[in-house]
Design an enzyme around this catalytic site. Structure first.
Site, PDB file in Angstrom:
ATOM      1  CE1 TYR A 158       0.892  -3.981 -50.454  1.00 50.99           C
ATOM      2  CE2 TYR A 158      -0.740  -5.402 -51.476  1.00 50.99           C
ATOM      3  CZ  TYR A 158      -0.097  -4.186 -51.392  1.00 50.99           C
ATOM      4  OH  TYR A 158      -0.460  -3.166 -52.221  1.00 50.99           O
TER       5      TYR A 158
ATOM      6  NE  ARG B 138      -3.098 -10.192 -68.018  1.00 53.91           N
ATOM      7  CZ  ARG B 138      -3.337  -8.938 -67.645  1.00 53.91           C
ATOM      8  NH1 ARG B 138      -3.380  -7.966 -68.554  1.00 53.91           N
ATOM      9  NH2 ARG B 138      -3.548  -8.655 -66.385  1.00 53.91           N
TER      10      ARG B 138
ATOM     11  CD  GLU C 188       7.958   3.135 -56.089  1.00 56.38           C
ATOM     12  OE1 GLU C 188       6.895   3.737 -55.933  1.00 56.38           O
ATOM     13  OE2 GLU C 188       8.038   1.887 -56.144  1.00 56.38           O
TER      14      GLU C 188
ATOM     15  NE  ARG D 235      10.176  -6.786 -50.629  1.00 55.44           N
ATOM     16  CZ  ARG D 235       9.581  -6.179 -51.649  1.00 55.44           C
ATOM     17  NH1 ARG D 235      10.138  -5.136 -52.249  1.00 55.44           N
ATOM     18  NH2 ARG D 235       8.402  -6.586 -52.069  1.00 55.44           N
TER      19      ARG D 235
ATOM     20  NE  ARG E 289      -1.931 -17.169 -60.492  1.00 57.91           N
ATOM     21  CZ  ARG E 289      -2.452 -16.738 -61.621  1.00 57.91           C
ATOM     22  NH1 ARG E 289      -2.549 -17.520 -62.664  1.00 57.91           N
ATOM     23  NH2 ARG E 289      -2.877 -15.495 -61.733  1.00 57.91           N
TER      24      ARG E 289
ATOM     25  CG  ASP F  92      -4.071  -4.518 -53.260  1.00 58.08           C
ATOM     26  OD1 ASP F  92      -3.081  -3.757 -53.276  1.00 58.08           O
ATOM     27  OD2 ASP F  92      -4.232  -5.452 -54.068  1.00 58.08           O
TER      28      ASP F  92
ATOM     29  NE  ARG G 184       6.709   0.960 -58.275  1.00 56.46           N
ATOM     30  CZ  ARG G 184       5.433   0.777 -57.993  1.00 56.46           C
ATOM     31  NH1 ARG G 184       4.672   0.110 -58.828  1.00 56.46           N
ATOM     32  NH2 ARG G 184       4.917   1.254 -56.879  1.00 56.46           N
TER      33      ARG G 184
HETATM   34  P1  FDA Z   1      -1.894   2.215 -42.891  1.00 56.99           P
HETATM   35  O1  FDA Z   1      -0.454   1.918 -42.796  1.00 56.99           O
HETATM   36  O2  FDA Z   1      -2.397   2.956 -44.053  1.00 56.99           O
HETATM   37  O3  FDA Z   1      -2.322   3.031 -41.575  1.00 56.99           O
HETATM   38  C1  FDA Z   1      -1.806   2.735 -40.310  1.00 56.99           C
HETATM   39  C2  FDA Z   1      -1.714   4.039 -39.546  1.00 56.99           C
HETATM   40  O4  FDA Z   1      -1.434   3.767 -38.169  1.00 56.99           O
HETATM   41  C3  FDA Z   1      -0.600   4.948 -40.036  1.00 56.99           C
HETATM   42  O5  FDA Z   1      -1.132   6.209 -40.352  1.00 56.99           O
HETATM   43  C4  FDA Z   1       0.364   5.014 -38.856  1.00 56.99           C
HETATM   44  O6  FDA Z   1       0.992   6.275 -38.738  1.00 56.99           O
HETATM   45  C5  FDA Z   1      -0.579   4.780 -37.687  1.00 56.99           C
HETATM   46  N1  FDA Z   1       0.094   4.267 -36.487  1.00 56.99           N
HETATM   47  C6  FDA Z   1       0.909   3.190 -36.386  1.00 56.99           C
HETATM   48  N2  FDA Z   1       1.340   3.059 -35.120  1.00 56.99           N
HETATM   49  C7  FDA Z   1       0.784   4.061 -34.392  1.00 56.99           C
HETATM   50  C8  FDA Z   1       0.865   4.457 -33.025  1.00 56.99           C
HETATM   51  N3  FDA Z   1       1.628   3.803 -32.117  1.00 56.99           N
HETATM   52  N4  FDA Z   1       0.157   5.533 -32.627  1.00 56.99           N
HETATM   53  C9  FDA Z   1      -0.593   6.253 -33.510  1.00 56.99           C
HETATM   54  N5  FDA Z   1      -0.699   5.914 -34.825  1.00 56.99           N
HETATM   55  C10 FDA Z   1      -0.014   4.830 -35.258  1.00 56.99           C
HETATM   56  N6  FDA Z   1      -3.148  -0.712 -52.180  1.00 56.99           N
HETATM   57  C11 FDA Z   1      -3.920  -0.708 -53.290  1.00 56.99           C
HETATM   58  O7  FDA Z   1      -5.088  -1.101 -53.227  1.00 56.99           O
HETATM   59  N7  FDA Z   1      -3.406  -0.245 -54.477  1.00 56.99           N
HETATM   60  C12 FDA Z   1      -2.132   0.212 -54.580  1.00 56.99           C
HETATM   61  O8  FDA Z   1      -1.710   0.606 -55.667  1.00 56.99           O
HETATM   62  C13 FDA Z   1      -1.309   0.205 -53.426  1.00 56.99           C
HETATM   63  N8  FDA Z   1      -0.030   0.649 -53.480  1.00 56.99           N
HETATM   64  C14 FDA Z   1       0.772   0.545 -52.379  1.00 56.99           C
HETATM   65  C15 FDA Z   1       2.108   0.926 -52.471  1.00 56.99           C
HETATM   66  C16 FDA Z   1       2.938   0.800 -51.371  1.00 56.99           C
HETATM   67  C17 FDA Z   1       4.386   1.214 -51.479  1.00 56.99           C
HETATM   68  C18 FDA Z   1       2.431   0.273 -50.167  1.00 56.99           C
HETATM   69  C19 FDA Z   1       3.307   0.071 -48.975  1.00 56.99           C
HETATM   70  C20 FDA Z   1       1.103  -0.081 -50.070  1.00 56.99           C
HETATM   71  C21 FDA Z   1       0.256   0.042 -51.178  1.00 56.99           C
HETATM   72  N9  FDA Z   1      -1.085  -0.298 -51.099  1.00 56.99           N
HETATM   73  C22 FDA Z   1      -1.858  -0.271 -52.221  1.00 56.99           C
HETATM   74  C23 FDA Z   1      -1.663  -0.787 -49.831  1.00 56.99           C
HETATM   75  C24 FDA Z   1      -2.303   0.309 -48.956  1.00 56.99           C
HETATM   76  O9  FDA Z   1      -1.319   1.228 -48.590  1.00 56.99           O
HETATM   77  C25 FDA Z   1      -2.925  -0.371 -47.730  1.00 56.99           C
HETATM   78  O10 FDA Z   1      -3.997  -1.163 -48.138  1.00 56.99           O
HETATM   79  C26 FDA Z   1      -3.450   0.588 -46.699  1.00 56.99           C
HETATM   80  O11 FDA Z   1      -2.448   1.474 -46.322  1.00 56.99           O
HETATM   81  C27 FDA Z   1      -3.875  -0.217 -45.493  1.00 56.99           C
HETATM   82  O12 FDA Z   1      -4.428   0.625 -44.524  1.00 56.99           O
HETATM   83  P2  FDA Z   1      -4.165   0.374 -42.983  1.00 56.99           P
HETATM   84  O13 FDA Z   1      -5.108   1.269 -42.288  1.00 56.99           O
HETATM   85  O14 FDA Z   1      -4.195  -1.071 -42.664  1.00 56.99           O
HETATM   86  O15 FDA Z   1      -2.639   0.805 -42.734  1.00 56.99           O
END
Ligand code: FDA
Length: 387
Positions: free
Chosen positions: A358, A180, A310, A254, A176, A360, A285
């Site tokens: 993905y 609004r 970005e 991406r 969708r 949040d 942006r």
């Molecule tokens: P996350 O990626 O944060 O943590 C994973 C960790 O594992 C990393 O620190 C990495 O280094 C580590 N790791 C991986 N492999 C490893 C290995 N082999 N050994 C040791 N460490 C390792 N959400 C939201 O609510 N509002 C928002 O505005 C945004 N904006 C946003 C912008 C962008 C560009 C992105 C990409 C994402 C967001 N998000 C967001 C989402 C948010 O980033 C996401 O919810 C959290 O990062 C998820 O947390 P995780 O712990 O799952 O992963």
């Protein structure tokens, strides 16, 4: 050295939530392995030393949730400001308030419309193509909002995000496109929204601040896996394909190139986020971080501001994986990794990288709380199988 009770790979919101629950509620000794030089995963932020502005190092992070359990949980570690997110979009020399709403429609078509008139206008423009006949993203978008709004606010932005012409993208990418028929321009419609009063890193650091939690930075799990796999329960939040040595192929992502700069003006764009909808502009942006914390005005250096351009593109080896591309091939590959993950003894996969989704922040935290309640707690309480 004594083995920990639980190893958590990754110190993002998912990993730290699991670690905090297991340490605080069950008294377990938790070892968190993190390959970066800092904890916090992608929500990590730093205060720019020159300007005093908090910069989200992996892209802008705005917290919002309607999940009461998650809201209660996060409030143990931080208070939130009353920041409410709004986004503006530039197109052909004009700035519009997003998401598409009555204000944007009036401005774009150069005359005032009642909600009913605006509905009728958009419905007639959208009747050009029937949604069920759409064969690609462009046709689907036109069938939902009509060609004029599509060409201004979706086409160029989407092409830049995906580096692909929207006629080459699958219609499934969008279900969708909300318009609004009011002047409401808050970006999120969740019950709770705000930014952590003293920043993301303070919040994330407090989650890990427990005598039973050790966070080992600059430690790659793959360098030490033999010490733990099959010996201690592991919660792995890194990329699922990497865990299995990409044996079933690479999942596609991406990434976003973030170009940070300090500008010699007090205010660069008057708001936190401006999207650039024109296809000729190479970035998607610009973020201006000081606007996320108007309450900190006294700690921001006057006359300077930090902005980030970005640029979106598909991730290559070595790039930060940001958004799953999720092609049909990716979905097939993911199923193979899921089957492997289920066979992996004493290892649970979670978080955005571990599940190729993905999420949040509130979803990552909510999903970690569920893993804790449904899998980890029963396992440690009565020895039930970890699966
Ligand atoms: P996350 O990626 O944060 O943590 C994973 C960790 O594992 C990393 O620190 C990495 O280094 C580590 N790791 C991986 N492999 C490893 C290995 N082999 N050994 C040791 N460490 C390792 N959400 C939201 O609510 N509002 C928002 O505005 C945004 N904006 C946003 C912008 C962008 C560009 C992105 C990409 C994402 C967001 N998000 C967001 C989402 C948010 O980033 C996401 O919810 C959290 O990062 C998820 O947390 P995780 O712990 O799952 O992963």
């Amino acid at each position: 050295e004594q083995q920990p009770d639980l190893v958590v790979v990754g110190s993002g919101f998912f990993g730290l939530t699991v670690a905090e629950r297991c340490a605080s509620e069950l008294g377990l000794r938790v070892l968190v392995l993190e390959r970066r030089h800092h904890l916090g995963g992608n929500a990590y932020s730093e205060v720019d030393p020159e300007t005093g502005v908090e910069v989200h190092k992996y892209g802008a992070h705005l917290f919002h949730t309607s999940n009461e359990k998650v809201w209660a949980y996060v409030n143990r570690f931080t208070a939130f400001t009353d920041y409410k997110h709004r986004v503006f979009g530039k197109y052909q020399g004009q700035v519009y308030s997003l998401p598409m709403n009555l204000g944007l429609i009036n401005q774009f078509f150069g005359k005032s419309h009642t909600p009913q008139e605006a509905r009728e206008l958009i419905a007639s423009q959208a009747s050009e193509i029937a949604t069920e006949d759409a064969t690609n993203l462009e046709e689907k978008a036109i069938s939902l909002i009509g060609r004029p709004l599509y060409e201004a606010f979706i086409k160029g932005y989407t092409a830049k995000q995906w580096q692909t012409d929207p006629t080459e993208l699958s219609a499934d990418i969008i279900t969708r496109l909300p318009v609004r028929y009011t002047f409401e321009n808050r970006w999120f419609s969740d019950t709770h929204e705000g930014l952590p009063v003293d920043g993301y890193t303070a919040w994330l650091t407090r989650m890990a601040d427990h005598p039973n939690i050790e966070v080992r930075l600059e430690t790659d799990f793959f360098d030490v896996r033999e010490e733990y796999v099959g010996k201690v329960p592991i919660v792995y939040t890194g990329p699922v394909d990497e865990y299995f040595g990409h044996a079933e192929g690479r999942l596609s992502w991406r990434t976003v190139d973030l170009e940070e700069s300090v500008e010699d003006v007090d205010d660069f764009q008057g708001t936190g986020v401006v999207n650039y909808n024109d296809q000729e502009v190479p970035f998607t942006r610009i973020i201006e971080f000081k606007h996320f914390h108007p309450e900190r005005v006294k700690t921001h250096l006057p006359g300077k501001t930090v902005i980030v351009h970005e640029y979106s593109r598909s991730a290559q080896e070595g790039d930060e994986p940001y958004y799953p591309i999720n092609t049909a091939e990716d979905r097939a590959t993911l199923l193979k990794y899921r089957a492997r993950a289920e066979q992996e003894p004493m290892v649970l996969f979670g978080g955005r990288l571990g599940t190729y989704q993905y999420l949040d922040m509130h979803m990552a935290i909510g999903s970690a709380l569920s893993m804790y309640e449904n899998k980890l707690k029963p396992h440690f309480a009565d020895g039930s199988e970890l699966e």
